[in-house]
Write a protein that holds these residues in place. Structure first.
Motif, PDB file in Angstrom:
ATOM      1  N   GLN A  18       0.890  -1.166   0.000  1.00 50.47           N
ATOM      2  CA  GLN A  18       0.000   0.000   0.000  1.00 50.47           C
ATOM      3  C   GLN A  18       0.920   1.205   0.000  1.00 50.47           C
ATOM      4  OE1 GLN A  18      -2.006   0.921   3.710  1.00 50.47           O
ATOM      5  NE2 GLN A  18      -3.867   1.584   2.651  1.00 50.47           N
ATOM      6  N   LEU A  19       0.700   2.138  -0.897  1.00 52.64           N
ATOM      7  CA  LEU A  19       1.685   3.197  -1.119  1.00 52.64           C
ATOM      8  C   LEU A  19       1.365   4.513  -0.423  1.00 52.64           C
ATOM      9  CD1 LEU A  19       2.649   2.541  -4.850  1.00 52.64           C
ATOM     10  CD2 LEU A  19       3.724   1.689  -2.752  1.00 52.64           C
ATOM     11  N   LYS A  20       0.197   4.621   0.176  1.00 49.62           N
ATOM     12  CA  LYS A  20      -0.085   5.812   0.966  1.00 49.62           C
ATOM     13  C   LYS A  20      -1.247   5.525   1.902  1.00 49.62           C
ATOM     14  CE  LYS A  20      -3.100   7.893  -2.565  1.00 49.62           C
ATOM     15  NZ  LYS A  20      -3.347   9.084  -3.411  1.00 49.62           N
ATOM     16  N   THR A  21      -1.331   6.298   2.956  1.00 53.36           N
ATOM     17  CA  THR A  21      -2.408   6.132   3.930  1.00 53.36           C
ATOM     18  C   THR A  21      -3.761   6.322   3.247  1.00 53.36           C
ATOM     19  OG1 THR A  21      -0.984   6.965   5.700  1.00 53.36           O
ATOM     20  CG2 THR A  21      -3.364   6.977   6.101  1.00 53.36           C
ATOM     21  N   GLY A  22      -4.640   5.362   3.436  1.00 50.46           N
ATOM     22  CA  GLY A  22      -5.953   5.422   2.814  1.00 50.46           C
ATOM     23  C   GLY A  22      -5.968   4.985   1.367  1.00 50.46           C
ATOM     24  N   GLY A  23      -4.792   4.684   0.817  1.00 50.46           N
ATOM     25  CA  GLY A  23      -4.715   4.241  -0.573  1.00 50.46           C
ATOM     26  C   GLY A  23      -5.129   2.786  -0.716  1.00 50.46           C
ATOM     27  N   PRO A  24      -5.301   2.321  -1.948  1.00 52.22           N
ATOM     28  CA  PRO A  24      -5.737   0.938  -2.161  1.00 52.22           C
ATOM     29  C   PRO A  24      -4.661  -0.068  -1.766  1.00 52.22           C
ATOM     30  CG  PRO A  24      -5.114   1.953  -4.252  1.00 52.22           C
ATOM     31  CD  PRO A  24      -5.072   3.042  -3.216  1.00 52.22           C
ATOM     32  N   LEU A  25      -5.118  -1.246  -1.372  1.00 53.58           N
ATOM     33  CA  LEU A  25      -4.210  -2.362  -1.152  1.00 53.58           C
ATOM     34  C   LEU A  25      -3.974  -3.064  -2.486  1.00 53.58           C
ATOM     35  CD1 LEU A  25      -5.749  -3.902   2.099  1.00 53.58           C
ATOM     36  CD2 LEU A  25      -3.692  -2.500   1.940  1.00 53.58           C
ATOM     37  N   TYR A  26      -2.739  -3.412  -2.742  1.00 54.40           N
ATOM     38  CA  TYR A  26      -2.402  -4.209  -3.920  1.00 54.40           C
ATOM     39  C   TYR A  26      -2.034  -5.613  -3.447  1.00 54.40           C
ATOM     40  CZ  TYR A  26      -2.489   0.002  -6.736  1.00 54.40           C
ATOM     41  OH  TYR A  26      -2.907   1.144  -7.381  1.00 54.40           O
ATOM     42  N   TYR A  27      -2.477  -6.612  -4.208  1.00 55.04           N
ATOM     43  CA  TYR A  27      -2.348  -8.003  -3.776  1.00 55.04           C
ATOM     44  C   TYR A  27      -1.419  -8.795  -4.685  1.00 55.04           C
ATOM     45  CZ  TYR A  27      -6.450  -6.915  -0.925  1.00 55.04           C
ATOM     46  OH  TYR A  27      -7.311  -6.354  -0.026  1.00 55.04           O
ATOM     47  N   ALA A  28      -1.029  -9.963  -4.192  1.00 52.01           N
ATOM     48  CA  ALA A  28      -0.207 -10.880  -4.977  1.00 52.01           C
ATOM     49  C   ALA A  28      -0.596 -12.308  -4.650  1.00 52.01           C
ATOM     50  CB  ALA A  28       1.272 -10.664  -4.688  1.00 52.01           C
ATOM     51  N   LEU A  29      -0.408 -13.199  -5.614  1.00 56.90           N
ATOM     52  CA  LEU A  29      -0.438 -14.639  -5.360  1.00 56.90           C
ATOM     53  C   LEU A  29       0.988 -15.062  -5.090  1.00 56.90           C
ATOM     54  CD1 LEU A  29      -2.744 -16.542  -7.888  1.00 56.90           C
ATOM     55  CD2 LEU A  29      -2.930 -16.515  -5.398  1.00 56.90           C
ATOM     56  N   GLU A  30       1.178 -15.940  -4.114  1.00 58.25           N
ATOM     57  CA  GLU A  30       2.529 -16.332  -3.723  1.00 58.25           C
ATOM     58  C   GLU A  30       2.640 -17.833  -3.525  1.00 58.25           C
ATOM     59  OE1 GLU A  30       5.392 -16.027   0.198  1.00 58.25           O
ATOM     60  OE2 GLU A  30       4.330 -14.221  -0.437  1.00 58.25           O
ATOM     61  N   GLY A  31       3.760 -18.365  -3.957  1.00 54.82           N
ATOM     62  CA  GLY A  31       4.138 -19.734  -3.640  1.00 54.82           C
ATOM     63  C   GLY A  31       5.582 -19.756  -3.230  1.00 54.82           C
ATOM     64  N   GLY A  32       5.877 -20.434  -2.130  1.00 55.67           N
ATOM     65  CA  GLY A  32       7.244 -20.460  -1.638  1.00 55.67           C
ATOM     66  C   GLY A  32       7.722 -21.864  -1.328  1.00 55.67           C
ATOM     67  N   ALA A  33       8.971 -22.143  -1.669  1.00 58.13           N
ATOM     68  CA  ALA A  33       9.641 -23.380  -1.272  1.00 58.13           C
ATOM     69  C   ALA A  33      10.551 -23.043  -0.102  1.00 58.13           C
ATOM     70  CB  ALA A  33      10.445 -23.957  -2.437  1.00 58.13           C
ATOM     71  N   PHE A  34      10.440 -23.777   0.986  1.00 55.57           N
ATOM     72  CA  PHE A  34      11.158 -23.423   2.204  1.00 55.57           C
ATOM     73  C   PHE A  34      12.674 -23.534   2.055  1.00 55.57           C
ATOM     74  CE2 PHE A  34       7.240 -25.041   4.696  1.00 55.57           C
ATOM     75  CZ  PHE A  34       6.621 -23.815   4.540  1.00 55.57           C
ATOM     76  N   VAL A  35      13.138 -24.499   1.270  1.00 60.91           N
ATOM     77  CA  VAL A  35      14.573 -24.747   1.147  1.00 60.91           C
ATOM     78  C   VAL A  35      14.979 -24.628  -0.311  1.00 60.91           C
ATOM     79  CG1 VAL A  35      16.435 -26.436   1.420  1.00 60.91           C
ATOM     80  CG2 VAL A  35      14.674 -26.225   3.190  1.00 60.91           C
ATOM     81  N   CYS A  36      15.795 -23.634  -0.609  1.00 61.67           N
ATOM     82  CA  CYS A  36      16.330 -23.459  -1.961  1.00 61.67           C
ATOM     83  C   CYS A  36      17.846 -23.283  -1.841  1.00 61.67           C
ATOM     84  CB  CYS A  36      15.677 -22.268  -2.644  1.00 61.67           C
ATOM     85  SG  CYS A  36      16.110 -22.104  -4.392  1.00 61.67           S
ATOM     86  N   GLY A  37      18.322 -22.059  -1.624  1.00 60.01           N
ATOM     87  CA  GLY A  37      19.741 -21.861  -1.383  1.00 60.01           C
ATOM     88  C   GLY A  37      20.231 -22.618  -0.165  1.00 60.01           C
ATOM     89  N   ALA A  38      19.333 -22.854   0.786  1.00 60.30           N
ATOM     90  CA  ALA A  38      19.708 -23.620   1.980  1.00 60.30           C
ATOM     91  C   ALA A  38      20.098 -25.052   1.634  1.00 60.30           C
ATOM     92  CB  ALA A  38      18.555 -23.623   2.981  1.00 60.30           C
ATOM     93  N   ALA A  39      19.604 -25.568   0.504  1.00 63.74           N
ATOM     94  CA  ALA A  39      20.007 -26.909   0.075  1.00 63.74           C
ATOM     95  C   ALA A  39      21.479 -26.928  -0.323  1.00 63.74           C
ATOM     96  CB  ALA A  39      19.140 -27.367  -1.094  1.00 63.74           C
TER      97      ALA A  39
END
Length: 502
Positions: free
Chosen positions: A292-313
């Motif tokens: 959200q880029l300013k007080t009272g401004g709209p919320l912008y959303y995202a779809l997210e998928g995460g793998a817990f271990v990547c560089g950690a592998a």
């Protein structure tokens, strides 16, 4: 000397402090690691004082390395490991326990009990998240249940709860501000992402009093000012803040619906900008607030998928198996073979994230023969890093009902040319790497710059984003299907009770 923006990128294994000029050029950065703590199997903790000291060391280091002086800093942006939760005493500012890291699985039983009670529907509907120990709410509950003397302190109003961003603002402002931004708040399982505010029903469900939580603010705009910070003058505005993955999305200039990025770090995360539309996943992904880029401004959303271990592998190969000396060595070692020769590595070292959400899954190395060697294991590791992301992309496109645009990549492992080519091959689409791969840092600087008027709009920021290299698909559709099928068989074997006899 031109004015600069300072970024604090507080990550899982270390803190990076960087500076950017007002033209959008990253001038210098330093990284300071801190200890990881594993008190029990599946438990991961950080000492908050270790984190704060890494920030102070980074601030000292950046001014030794760069030509700018502390007086040249016009704004500070913060980005951080998300979900990691801690409590601190508002009188002393000292932490009341070690922080519970996002990777920690200690609250699995608690979350499973809530699932059995039928609570997951409420959580998904209000937060866009699955009911999983990954998120902050169950971690707060554990800390409240297991910290001596905590109930009395809560009654006296002496307890503050927060994610790492909140803790850093508290320290940077000498306790004057207890605040988080909407992107971090959306990762706690305690915020209604339609309203952008804490939710009483969720607080009651997890047993977390809302009174100890920070104020929720926009991701850009002045959140407080520095006070009594060693190495910095008083009065510098802290003007941008976002969770690391949302910050990377912003730093990749993914400002339009359908633009997506994949960040390679300790874990790997794909986020797609869905604009002002909240899309509820049916394929095991998360709906999250992007910014959200300013007080009272709209919320912008995202779809997210995460793998817990990547560089950690890769770190695991280096530190535990010791088949490489440095993380960068994996590309050379994996390049000594043409493929993994049937070896599969499922890096479920802390369970599986999206789209499987199986905290009980365990790491699996299979398909070994007398002909298997270190190169095959290294190649299987790079394959796994790319294949996890291919799984997430397939789920994401299922939710969106359309094919995504080319994927922008960033993070340390995006420098690995072989990995990026494998990513293009297994995703079946072009991969774009920008000239500035430290996009988490860039996002924090851009948000802070917007907050103090260095840039007037996201269009101004877009003009500074440049492509370094594109990786085109080099694998046939049939070859990709075959590789993904083998990977899915390995995933099934890694999951509890699935294919264990296979």
């Amino acid at each position: 000397m031109p004015k600069v923006i300072l970024a604090i990128d507080q990550g899982t294994t270390g803190t990076t402090v960087a500076m950017m000029d007002t033209g959008g050029n990253l001038l210098a950065s330093v990284n300071r690691e801190f200890p990881q703590r594993y008190p029990k199997p599946g438990w991961v903790e950080h000492n908050p004082e270790d984190i704060w000291m890494s920030v102070l060391k980074g601030i000292r280091g950046i001014f030794k390395r760069g030509s700018a002086k502390p007086a040249d800093v016009i704004a500070i942006g913060i980005t951080n490991q998300r979900e990691t939760a801690l409590l601190w005493d508002t009188d002393s500012g000292s932490s009341l326990n070690n922080a519970i890291v996002w990777q920690c699985r200690r609250t699995t039983e608690f979350c499973d009990n809530l699932k059995r009670s039928g609570a997951e529907g409420l959580v998904r509907q209000k937060t866009g998240l699955v009911l999983d120990p990954y998120f902050s709410a169950s971690k707060y509950r554990w800390l409240l249940d297991n910290t001596p003397g905590i109930k009395s302190k809560v009654r006296k109003g002496r307890v503050a709860a927060g994610t790492i961003d909140s803790f850093l603002v508290w320290q940077l402002t000498a306790g004057e501000q207890h605040v988080t931004d909407v992107s971090n708040a959306s990762r706690t399982s305690l915020m209604d992402i339609d309203r952008g505010d804490w939710d009483e029903d969720l607080g009651a469900l997890f047993g977390v009093p809302l009174s100890i939580l920070p104020e929720i603010a926009p991701s850009s705009g002045v959140l407080g000012h520095t006070r009594s910070v060693p190495g910095l003058p008083d009065g510098i505005p802290i003007a941008g803040m976002a969770g690391d993955q949302q910050s990377a999305l912003f730093g990749q200039a993914c400002f339009h619906t359908g633009e997506a990025k994949c960040t390679f770090g300790t874990g790997s995360f794909i986020l797609t900008n869905t604009g002002k539309q909240r899309i509820q996943s049916k394929a095991g992904l998360l709906t999250t607030v992007a910014w959200q880029l300013k007080t009272g401004g709209p919320l912008y959303y995202a779809l997210e998928g995460g793998a817990f271990v990547c560089g950690a592998a890769v770190q695991w190969l280096r530190d535990e198996l010791q088949i490489i000396r440095n993380a960068a060595d994996i590309e050379v070692l994996a390049g000594t073979v043409s493929d993994s020769n049937g070896v599969e590595f499922v890096p479920a070292l802390t369970g599986l994230g999206a789209p499987h959400w199986d905290p009980d899954a365990r790491g699996l190395l299979c398909g070994l023969t007398r002909g298997s060697n270190r190169g095959h294991i290294a190649r299987a590791t790079l394959d796994a890093m790319a294949l996890q992301n291919a799984d997430i992309l397939i789920a994401m496109e299922r939710d969106l009902g359309k094919r995504l645009k080319p994927i922008r990549v960033d993070g340390g492992a995006s420098a690995n040319q072989l990995l990026m080519q494998l990513q293009a091959d297994y995703m079946g689409r072009k991969i774009i790497r920008p000239k500035v791969v430290e996009t988490t840092v860039a996002g924090a600087c851009f948000l802070a710059g917007l907050g103090v008027g260095v840039w007037n709009s996201t269009a101004d920021i877009t003009r500074s984003w440049q492509i370094d290299r594109e990786f085109k698909v080099g694998l046939s559709a049939a070859g990709r299907r075959e590789r993904l099928a083998s990977w899915q068989r390995a995933i099934a074997r890694a999951r509890t009770g699935e294919g264990a006899d296979g």
